[in-house]
Design a protein around this motif. Structure first.
Motif, PDB file in Angstrom:
ATOM      1  N   ALA A   1      37.729   5.310  37.200  1.00  8.61           N
ATOM      2  CA  ALA A   1      36.907   6.052  38.166  1.00  8.61           C
ATOM      3  C   ALA A   1      35.983   5.123  38.947  1.00  8.61           C
ATOM      4  O   ALA A   1      35.704   5.369  40.117  1.00  8.61           O
ATOM      5  N   ARG A   2      35.498   4.058  38.301  1.00 14.69           N
ATOM      6  CA  ARG A   2      34.623   3.103  38.990  1.00 14.69           C
ATOM      7  C   ARG A   2      35.401   2.130  39.865  1.00 14.69           C
ATOM      8  O   ARG A   2      34.806   1.346  40.597  1.00 14.69           O
ATOM      9  N   GLY A   3      36.728   2.169  39.783  1.00 13.56           N
ATOM     10  CA  GLY A   3      37.550   1.285  40.601  1.00 13.56           C
ATOM     11  C   GLY A   3      37.778  -0.081  39.985  1.00 13.56           C
ATOM     12  O   GLY A   3      38.252  -1.000  40.660  1.00 13.56           O
ATOM     13  N   GLU A   4      37.487  -0.244  38.704  1.00 14.37           N
ATOM     14  CA  GLU A   4      37.695  -1.518  38.029  1.00 14.37           C
ATOM     15  C   GLU A   4      39.167  -1.756  37.697  1.00 14.37           C
ATOM     16  O   GLU A   4      39.565  -2.889  37.457  1.00 14.37           O
ATOM     17  N   LEU A   5      39.966  -0.686  37.680  1.00 14.73           N
ATOM     18  CA  LEU A   5      41.389  -0.782  37.360  1.00 14.73           C
ATOM     19  C   LEU A   5      42.203  -0.189  38.495  1.00 14.73           C
ATOM     20  O   LEU A   5      41.814   0.816  39.098  1.00 14.73           O
ATOM     21  N   THR A   6      43.365  -0.790  38.749  1.00 15.77           N
ATOM     22  CA  THR A   6      44.297  -0.185  39.693  1.00 15.77           C
ATOM     23  C   THR A   6      45.029   0.937  38.977  1.00 15.77           C
ATOM     24  O   THR A   6      44.991   1.045  37.753  1.00 15.77           O
ATOM     25  N   THR A   7      45.739   1.739  39.761  1.00 17.39           N
ATOM     26  CA  THR A   7      46.500   2.837  39.169  1.00 17.39           C
ATOM     27  C   THR A   7      47.560   2.298  38.210  1.00 17.39           C
ATOM     28  O   THR A   7      47.780   2.851  37.133  1.00 17.39           O
TER      29      THR A   7
END
Length: 85
Positions: free
Chosen positions: A65-71
């Motif tokens: 959710a924080r954008g630290e991981l790609t899908t």
């Protein structure tokens, strides 16, 4: 001689209360020390997670959710946790 028995009646009550007090102190101490330990899978909405989800899954969701991981990274890690959707 024992007297009229009143001293014995109050004496055992005093020691019973002392024993109960000691047990209460031990229970409070154990809860204070062990209260910070969380069990896996025992999450609640107050902790920001959904009931029944593991702590690892909640952390993974937060990082995504924080954008630290790609899908792609998110799905790989879900598979590794064994929690596919």
């Amino acid at each position: 001689m024992m007297g009229n028995g009143m001293g014995m009646g109050w004496g055992w009550l005093f020691w019973l209360l002392v024993l109960v007090g000691i047990v209460l102190v031990i229970v409070v101490a154990v809860k204070a020390v062990g209260g910070s330990v969380r069990r896996e899978g025992n999450t609640s909405r107050a902790e920001g997670g959904r009931p029944g989800r593991s702590r690892a899954r909640n952390v993974l969701d937060e990082r995504y959710a924080r954008g630290e991981l790609t899908t792609e990274e998110y799905r790989e890690r879900l598979t590794a946790l064994g929690e596919n959707q």
